[in-house]
Design an enzyme around this catalytic site. Structure first.
Site, PDB file in Angstrom:
ATOM      1  CB  CYS A   2      -0.941  -0.159   1.289  1.00 17.48           C
ATOM      2  SG  CYS A   2      -1.792  -1.415   1.584  1.00 17.48           S
ATOM      3  CD1 TRP A  80      -2.734  -4.732  -5.080  1.00 11.95           C
ATOM      4  CD2 TRP A  80      -1.942  -6.113  -3.324  1.00 11.95           C
ATOM      5  NE1 TRP A  80      -2.679  -5.971  -5.556  1.00 11.95           N
ATOM      6  CE2 TRP A  80      -2.067  -6.861  -4.451  1.00 11.95           C
ATOM      7  CE3 TRP A  80      -1.522  -6.569  -2.121  1.00 11.95           C
ATOM      8  CZ2 TRP A  80      -1.846  -8.167  -4.397  1.00 11.95           C
ATOM      9  CZ3 TRP A  80      -1.200  -7.831  -2.173  1.00 11.95           C
ATOM     10  CH2 TRP A  80      -1.106  -8.762  -3.338  1.00 11.95           C
ATOM     11  CG  ASN A 106       3.327  -0.305   2.872  1.00 12.24           C
ATOM     12  OD1 ASN A 106       2.808  -1.318   2.305  1.00 12.24           O
ATOM     13  ND2 ASN A 106       4.638  -0.005   2.623  1.00 12.24           N
ATOM     14  N   GLY A 107       2.153  -3.018   4.889  1.00  9.49           N
ATOM     15  CA  GLY A 107       2.920  -4.130   5.357  1.00  9.49           C
ATOM     16  C   GLY A 107       1.882  -5.444   5.566  1.00  9.49           C
ATOM     17  CE  LYS A 513       3.956  -7.315 -18.998  1.00 13.05           C
ATOM     18  NZ  LYS A 513       5.160  -7.269 -18.447  1.00 13.05           N
ATOM     19  CD  GLU A 516       1.209  -7.951 -16.196  1.00 13.23           C
ATOM     20  OE1 GLU A 516       1.318  -7.345 -15.013  1.00 13.23           O
ATOM     21  OE2 GLU A 516       2.278  -7.856 -17.047  1.00 13.23           O
ATOM     22  CE  LYS A 629       5.549  -0.128 -13.341  1.00 14.12           C
ATOM     23  NZ  LYS A 629       5.425  -0.751 -14.367  1.00 14.12           N
TER      24      LYS A 629
HETATM   25  C1  F6R Z   1       4.622  -7.618 -14.722  1.00 14.84           C
HETATM   26  C2  F6R Z   1       5.177  -6.830 -13.728  1.00 14.84           C
HETATM   27  C3  F6R Z   1       5.549  -7.689 -12.294  1.00 14.84           C
HETATM   28  C4  F6R Z   1       6.809  -7.209 -11.685  1.00 14.84           C
HETATM   29  C5  F6R Z   1       7.317  -7.794 -10.331  1.00 14.84           C
HETATM   30  C6  F6R Z   1       8.499  -7.436  -9.897  1.00 14.84           C
HETATM   31  O1  F6R Z   1       4.386  -6.571 -16.012  1.00 14.84           O
HETATM   32  O2  F6R Z   1       5.623  -5.739 -13.784  1.00 14.84           O
HETATM   33  O3  F6R Z   1       5.663  -9.002 -12.601  1.00 14.84           O
HETATM   34  O4  F6R Z   1       7.986  -7.508 -12.487  1.00 14.84           O
HETATM   35  O5  F6R Z   1       6.116  -7.613  -9.542  1.00 14.84           O
HETATM   36  O6  F6R Z   1       8.457  -5.982  -9.715  1.00 14.84           O
HETATM   37  P1  F6R Z   1       9.865  -5.413  -9.713  1.00 14.84           P
HETATM   38  O7  F6R Z   1      10.666  -5.196 -10.923  1.00 14.84           O
HETATM   39  O8  F6R Z   1       9.449  -3.880  -9.112  1.00 14.84           O
HETATM   40  O9  F6R Z   1      10.582  -5.934  -8.639  1.00 14.84           O
END
Ligand code: F6R
Length: 634
Positions: A2, A80, A106-107, A513, A516, A629
């Site tokens: 979050c 989230w 957050n956590g 891709k 998701e 993200k």
């Molecule tokens: C898919 C995507 C996720 C991230 C994953 C790791 O499009 O973006 O699978 O790759 O959550 O995220 P990061 O790279 O921030 O550690």
């Protein structure tokens, strides 16, 4: 996973909280909420006001606009969902029974069930299914004890109550707390989850990540594990987990945190796909400068002894970053001749392999905030540095798109892929940036250890320099082709992606891709594995996307594709045009390039096909359901 913000100062808190949350929505968008404290015009007493909404931040903004939110102190949250459905009653802030205390977190509080049970046995009623709600109730209980011991209603009492409460909490968490009785005090706590204090003039803002602070101040104080802070408009008191006062200087946010702008694109994801030639161009300008010699053409920001004597590389990552790591491992092993293993960070942290000597550990995370990747790196560093033999000492490198992230603060060396702000939850240009980072490492290692001749190194470097232009024309062609093809597949239920060798991870990425953002079930397989089970899924309703690039495994992939065709699959080839491509029902053409650089191009049809299918289905491409993200919980 979050985002939290908090503010205390001389200005109205709500607009600052909403602005901060806007920059944290990438961490979750299941619900949002804020609480502020104003003073009663009659007697000056604090009045706590809490507002929450289900869904995206825009809903909260509307509510706050219509109802108003007074006061110069407040906390805010974008969620989230981990514990409890994404409903309004589970949205933060959470409050104690009296409604005087508000907490955002957050956590994950891992022992929340036991804590909840004990609070319920004392007669506390819960309003949510969240793990967080135990916190305001525990703080209220501690405050009562402190009051009965004669302590006043002031910031120190709130601080002590949070200190006592955090001793009872297990898990990784960051939290911000306000109390109606102390409208001049904000208490923060951080335990293995990021929390940054931004220092403004006569005011402080606090947030999970720098973008929420960047428009407000450049001076930040990242909290360390176990720290608790008491903030009032005049200053900060920072304590470690033993309750000892801490003093340290703030650091500066590097560079400019960028502002999200969709320009004329329908979605951020499409814009970011189109930005990839620029990502590659910038990478080449920084890392393949023309003046370097042919046998060692790569410029990297590390001293030579960084590469010395490395016999083994292990890469820790999640999701798309792990797919980039798999391409990286192929390059490091096959081009540079260094034994390399890739691990899911979430598995590695609890089941790490036996230690090997002279090992470089690479953590790959575009956000630099993924909890599992950070924890796996920290665990690995700790066990290596406890070893008596110096050959096992920890050597770590982080590959990230966020030079201001927790990863950047945690590891000694960072390779910043410099792809710029990526808003779309589905990673696109950061994936390309991560791949490019691995090409530079592979070339650098090969030039140092002599695994490749000067000619081979020069050839790969030249091919990389041609990538930006090839990407530009490929994106143009595939934008149209994929849009047309998407019409055929928008009702499809299952898709299989096949690849081999260096393009196997691209098949995995194609499947990820698609699932998701379009919610279509998709699987990526090494093409040779199909006949060991998955081929049972194939029939005329299941399209098979096969990446077939001339090279070591070209004929093998074509045979595997034929095997699927013989079972009536509709075959889509991501391939070069030629006599062999006739086996495919449709092709998504790739120019003739060496197999080494082909993943940098074959990823484009994967991204655009998924994008167009999801857009055609009318889905929220940039913020797909259930995702965020930045994955800040394990
Ligand atoms: C898919 C995507 C996720 C991230 C994953 C790791 O499009 O973006 O699978 O790759 O959550 O995220 P990061 O790279 O921030 O550690």
């Amino acid at each position: 996973m979050c985002g939290i913000v908090a503010v205390i100062g001389s200005r109205a808190a709500a607009p600052l909280l909403l602005e901060g949350l806007k920059h944290l929505e990438y961490r979750g968008y299941d619900s949002a909420g804020l609480a502020t404290i104003s003073r009663s015009p009659h007697n000056g007493d604090g009045i706590l006001q809490c507002q929450k909404t289900k869904g995206k931040l825009v809903n909260l903004s509307k509510k706050v606009q219509s109802q108003g939110a007074k006061g110069n102190i407040g906390v805010g949250h974008t969620r989230w969902a981990t514990h409890g459905k994404p409903e309004e009653h589970n949205a933060h802030p959470h409050q104690d029974a009296s409604g005087q205390i508000a907490v955002v977190q957050n956590g994950i509080i891992e022992n929340h069930l036991a804590l909840r049970e004990s609070l319920e046995s004392e007669g506390v009623t819960f309003n949510s299914e969240t793990d967080t709600e135990v916190i305001p109730h525990l703080i209220a209980r501690e405050i009562k004890v402190l009051q009965s011991n004669g302590l006043q209603n002031n910031g120190s009492t709130l601080l002590k109550a949070v200190q006592k409460t955090s001793q009872k909490l297990k898990g990784a968490y960051a939290l911000a707390v306000i109390w109606e009785k102390t409208p001049e005090s904000l208490v923060l706590a951080s335990n293995q989850a990021p929390l940054l204090i931004g220092l403004g003039e006569g005011e402080f803002l606090c947030a999970s990540d720098t973008p929420a602070l960047a428009g407000f101040t450049k001076a930040i104080l990242p909290m360390r594990d176990g720290e608790i802070a008491l903030l009032n408009p005049l200053g900060i008191e920072l304590y470690n987990s033993q309750g000892e006062r801490q003093q340290r200087n703030p650091s500066l946010i590097h560079g400019n945190e960028q502002i999200a702008d969709k320009r004329n694109f329908r979605h951020f994801m499409l814009k970011e796909i189109h930005e990839q030639p620029k990502t590659a161009k910038l990478w080449i300008a920084r890392h393949l400068p023309a003046e370097l010699p042919k046998h060692s053409p790569i410029a990297l920001p590390f001293e030579n002894d960084f590469y010395n004597d490395i016999k083994k590389i292990q890469i820790l990552a999640c999701g798309t970053s792990r797919h980039a790591a798999l391409v990286g491992a192929y390059l490091l092993e096959q081009f540079a001749g260094i034994s390399t293993s890739v691990y899911y960070a979430s598995e590695f942290r609890y089941a790490a392999p036996p230690l090997e000597e002279k090992t470089l550990t690479i953590g790959v995370t575009q956000s630099g905030e993924t909890a599992d990747t950070l924890a796996a790196l920290a665990m690995e560093k700790k066990r290596r540095n406890m070893h008596k033999n110096p050959a096992y000492i920890s050597r770590q490198l982080g590959i990230t798109n966020r030079a201001n992230s927790s990863l950047a603060r945690q590891v000694d060396n960072i390779l910043d892929i410099g792809a710029g702000l990526e808003v779309g939850v589905a990673a696109t240009k950061t994936f390309l940036g991560q791949l490019l980072a691995f090409y530079s490492l592979a070339i650098k290692f090969a030039s140092i250890n002599g695994n490749r001749s000067t000619e081979e190194i020069a050839k790969l470097s030249e091919e990389l320099k041609a990538i930006p232009e090839q990407l530009t024309s490929l994106i143009k062609i595939h934008d149209e082709l994929s849009e047309n093809l998407a019409h055929k597949f928008s009702d499809t239920q299952d898709v299989i992606f096949l690849g081999r060798g260096i393009n196997y991870p691209i098949a995995l990425e194609g499947a990820l891709k698609l699932k998701e953002i379009s919610y279509i079930h998709a699987e990526g397989y090494p093409a040779g594995e199909m006949k060991h089970g998955p081929i049972a899924l194939v029939d005329k309703k299941v399209p098979v996307v096969s990446i077939a690039i001339p090279g070591v495994v070209f004929e093998k992939v074509l045979s595997n594709a034929q095997e699927a065709k013989a079972r009536d699959a509709q075959l889509i080839g991501v391939t070069t045009e030629g006599p062999e491509s006739k086996i495919f029902d449709a092709i998504l053409p790739i120019p003739k390039v060496s197999e080494w650089v082909s993943p940098l191009l074959s990823l484009i049809p994967m991204q655009l096909l998924s994008y167009h299918i999801a857009a055609l289905r009318g889905l929220d491409v940039d913020q797909p359901r259930n995702l965020a993200k930045s994955v800040t919980v394990e």
